[in-house]
Write an enzyme that holds these catalytic residues in place. Structure first.
Site, PDB file in Angstrom:
ATOM      1  N   ASP A 203       0.842  -1.190   0.000  1.00  0.00           N
ATOM      2  CA  ASP A 203       0.000   0.000   0.000  1.00  0.00           C
ATOM      3  C   ASP A 203       0.883   1.248   0.000  1.00  0.00           C
ATOM      4  O   ASP A 203       1.990   1.219  -0.538  1.00  0.00           O
ATOM      5  CB  ASP A 203      -0.924  -0.033   1.223  1.00  0.00           C
TER       6      ASP A 203
ATOM      7  N   HIS B 164      -3.494   6.084   3.313  1.00  0.00           N
ATOM      8  CA  HIS B 164      -4.363   4.953   3.011  1.00  0.00           C
ATOM      9  C   HIS B 164      -3.876   3.660   3.641  1.00  0.00           C
ATOM     10  O   HIS B 164      -4.644   2.904   4.244  1.00  0.00           O
ATOM     11  CB  HIS B 164      -4.452   4.814   1.487  1.00  0.00           C
TER      12      HIS B 164
ATOM     13  N   SER C 260     -11.321  -0.817  -0.427  1.00  0.00           N
ATOM     14  CA  SER C 260     -10.063  -0.819   0.330  1.00  0.00           C
ATOM     15  C   SER C 260     -10.306  -1.155   1.793  1.00  0.00           C
ATOM     16  O   SER C 260      -9.451  -1.735   2.455  1.00  0.00           O
ATOM     17  CB  SER C 260      -9.393   0.554   0.254  1.00  0.00           C
TER      18      SER C 260
END
Length: 770
Positions: A429, A487, A685
């Site tokens: 990520d 994120h 996600s």
């Protein structure tokens, strides 16, 4: 009059409750939703009048936590934009991924190279490696390690440290020098192959049950060694031949470039001076680069009439033409552009009034919010924000339950299992905020790697290294609501990177788990070539490379890899190659289905083979409006919906997890807070890490289970969805099938609903209990 309650306080309370009612009514006019809002108003008055609506301990936990331990970001949103099917993907200018034809898969080569019985493998491992591990007291002295294999030729006796990806300069103006570099790179790979440990058969000799009786140090060494890819002579020779083809192709257009070689045959070519060596870009030079190094994939390809001068003046066109020529050469299994992947947060709306202050979740700043309802259960984490995490709650209605909950709490209680530090989940990520207060001291975070090769995207002033910290990924500062997403921190927090049951912030799905952060996305996204290498490094197949060219292996090879990333393209061949490479060695890959409201067949990695593709559900257990879908979607898991408030608490039904945020508020007082470390987000996600955490719990519950057995247990525990629970307006989802009796609603296959409460308890004779 209510005792100890002023008329003004009563008016404020009723006003707050009615404000919540109006918000709910605006989102959904259904009678049941209005009734839920009325219940909220009654509950507000009950709380003020002294009639408790939460468990005293839960209220105390939330109320006594410091503001920084409980402040959150995320509000109800009425207008949510999602990715359009008309949007085009992007690729890195001048970067091409290729693999020569007929390279034997490393796993097969290793099986053929070593045909041994289980006990032979274990004996060799003990002899070779037990002296490097802690030997239990009373154990026999280890046998001396065998001599290292001889070098392939006398010219290689003075071997330097092997490089992960030897670089080859391709200069059409100096073909002899380029050929010398090709030969040197070939020798580097041969030298690395000579120093490789003996290959270990995978499917037979390293099956979990065959290692149960081996000493613990041997099992650990076998686990690490089993994932390492062997460099085969076949791969070396074919890469050498392919380099010559690439040199000829560049000569055609009068361009130079650089090729990086890898263990498993995948090659990355960088065209021209900008693409050839991204490390030339210092922080000062990349500060204003923005998207100048990326191009939109128009699908036009390379026109037949294109001349050399035109190609040389247009790097994006040069990329298209060289890809086309390399494919036409017949030398390669695949040649493709270096596509740019994005995280799978659902995009935030454009601000309607930049001058307004952020909402506080339907509450009036300065007033006392209705404390959240707690879960009454044997195992309940003491993290103050736990009761806002509907996603982990047990399925059902009433206190402490959610129709869309994934049943984690039931699993923790009935299975007496919150995870194991022996189970490794790699998160490929944007990296991890190492200074996050709920992460910096967490025992769940293991050493990771930064695989972002281009400093223009890395945002940290360098290329690949051993620092997976997330410095931020904001691409265009002028875009509306532009901000760093952090994120990977949100995703990893859901799995278990945050220290759970520590009286701070949120809880994760697996309280005890080993998280390996692998940074592959930076500014403006992540290159496919970096993601491919990140997957292989996470799985322990290839090493990283330090500043001195020394190999750095992942000493915690992943059992599970989470990919909450997405690309609006069919699954790239190189990505499928990387996924196959790790799954062949027993790694489970979990992928977000994507947020474009289309079938996952048009999306990657959710549409790739050998992944568990995860769609997003809301707090009702229905598929979220933004989620991709399709027959290959295995699971629907909590992904959240920031436009809904189905539990009536005045806050959005997003997934609450770790990440640094701004424009926050205190959930107890409703007062604004400038900065905080927890936020509601939505997207596939958010759904994928729930499945990764669930698999980590199942692995902790049954350490000897194979990946196939773990996946079968997961799938068997899913709740089937009714057609309407996976439905959506036919006008919004073209190509879907109308539901009989509901002509305006179309079915979207979305898999079964994740529900760990359905996992049966292990019997004491099963051999898999903790």
């Amino acid at each position: 009059m209510l005792p100890n309650l002023t008329r003004k306080t009563t008016q404020i309370a009723i006003g707050a409750a009615m404000a919540s009612l109006l918000v709910l009514a605006a989102c959904d006019q259904q009678g049941t939703r209005l009734e839920r809002a009325r219940e909220l108003a009654d509950a507000t008055l009950d709380q003020i009048s002294g009639r408790a609506v939460v468990e005293p301990d839960a209220e105390k936990t939330l109320m006594t936590a410091s503001v920084m331990d409980r402040a959150i970001a995320g509000t109800l949103i009425n207008d949510m934009a999602v990715q359009s099917v008309d949007e085009k993907s992007m690729f890195a200018i001048g970067s091409i991924i290729a693999k020569p034809k007929d390279i034997q898969p490393a796993a097969i080569a290793e099986e053929e190279a070593l045909m041994m019985e289980d006990e032979d493998v274990l004996n060799d491992l003990e002899e070779d490696f037990v002296d490097t591990e802690e030997v239990p007291a009373g154990a026999p002295a280890p046998a001396p390690a065998p001599a290292a294999p001889p070098p392939p030729s006398a010219s290689m006796e003075l071997a330097q440290p092997a490089r992960l990806m030897p670089k080859v300069k391709l200069d059409p103006n100096a073909p002899e020098e380029s050929q010398q570099q090709i030969a040197q790179a070939t020798q580097d790979l041969e030298r690395a192959a000579a120093s490789e440990p003996a290959p270990v058969a995978r499917t037979r000799s390293l099956s979990p049950r065959s290692l149960e009786s081996a000493p613990a140090p041997t099992r650990e060494v076998a686990r690490k060694l089993a994932r390492r890819s062997l460099i085969t002579g076949d791969a070396i020779r074919k890469q050498q031949d392919a380099n010559s083809v690439m040199l000829d192709t560049l000569s055609k257009y009068g361009m130079d470039g650089q090729v990086a070689l890898s263990r498993e045959g995948q090659m990355v070519i960088q065209i021209g001076s900008d693409g050839a060596d991204p490390t030339q870009f210092t922080p000062e030079k990349v500060a204003n680069a923005r998207q100048a190094f990326l191009a939109v994939d128009t699908g036009a390809g390379c026109p037949e009439s294109t001349d050399m001068v035109t190609v040389q003046s247009n790097p994006a066109l040069a990329t298209e033409c060289i890809v086309q020529d390399l494919r036409a050469s017949g030398q390669f299994e695949y040649v493709e552009k270096d596509y740019i992947f994005e995280n799978q947060f659902v995009r935030h709306p454009k601000p309607t009034d930049p001058g307004t202050t952020p909402s506080t979740g339907g509450q009036t700043p300065g007033t006392t919010a209705t404390p959240p309802v707690t879960i009454t259960s044997e195992i309940t984490p003491n993290d103050p924000l736990w009761s806002l995490q509907w996603n982990f709650q047990n399925q059902g209605t009433g206190e402490g339950k959610s129709a869309g909950g994934a049943g984690f709490q039931d699993f923790w209680t009935r299975q007496a299992n919150e995870g194991s530090s022996e189970v490794v989940v790699a998160v490929v990520d944007t990296g991890l905020q190492m200074a996050h207060p709920d992460i910096k001291d967490s025992p769940n975070v293991a050493p990771g790697w930064d695989m972002v090769s281009d400093p223009r995207m890395g945002n940290d002033g360098d290329g690949r290294d051993n620092d997976p910290n997330d410095p931020g990924d904001m691409c265009d500062p002028t875009a509306p609501l532009a901000a760093d997403t952090f994120h990977g921190t949100h995703v990893a927090g859901t799995i278990g990177a945050a220290a759970s049951n520590n009286g701070t912030g949120v809880a994760g799905g697996a309280w005890n788990v080993k998280i390996v952060p692998v940074r592959a996305l930076g500014k403006c996204g992540g290159r496919l070539s970096d993601i491919n290498d990140a997957i292989r490094w996470a799985g322990g197949l290839i090493p990283g490379e330090d500043a001195d060219g020394n190999e750095v292996w992942n000493e915690n090879p992943a059992d599970i890899i989470n990919l909450s990333i997405g690309l609006f393209e069919f699954c790239p061949a190189s990505l499928q190659d990387a996924i196959d490479a790790v799954t062949d060695r027993g790694v489970i890959v979990v992928a977000a289905a994507g947020n474009a409201r289309v079938s996952t067949q048009y999306y990657a990695p959710g549409g790739c083979q050998n992944v568990i593709s995860v769609a997003a559900g809301d707090a009702r257990g229905q598929i979220a409006p933004y989620s991709n879908f399709g027959p290959n979607v295995s699971v629907i898991a909590p992904g959240g919906d920031l436009t809904r408030d189905d539990n009536g608490d005045g806050r959005p039904d997003g997934v609450l997890s770790t990440k640094a945020s701004t424009n926050c508020y205190d959930p107890v007082t409703g007062e604004g807070v400038d900065n905080c470390y927890y936020a509601y987000e939505q997207g596939t996600s958010m759904a994928a890490p729930h499945v990764a955490a669930a698999l980590a719990l199942l692995k902790a519950r049954q350490p000897a289970a194979t990946p196939q057995e773990l996946k079968a247990t997961l799938i068997a525990a899913l709740d089937p969805r009714e057609p309407l629970q996976c439905a959506g307006s036919c006008a919004l989802y073209p190509g879907t099938t109308p539901i009989p009796g509901s002509p305006d609603m179309c079915a979207r296959p979305c898999g079964g609903l994740l529900n760990l409460a359905n996992v049966p308890a292990l019997s004491t004779t099963s051999g898999g209990a903790n």
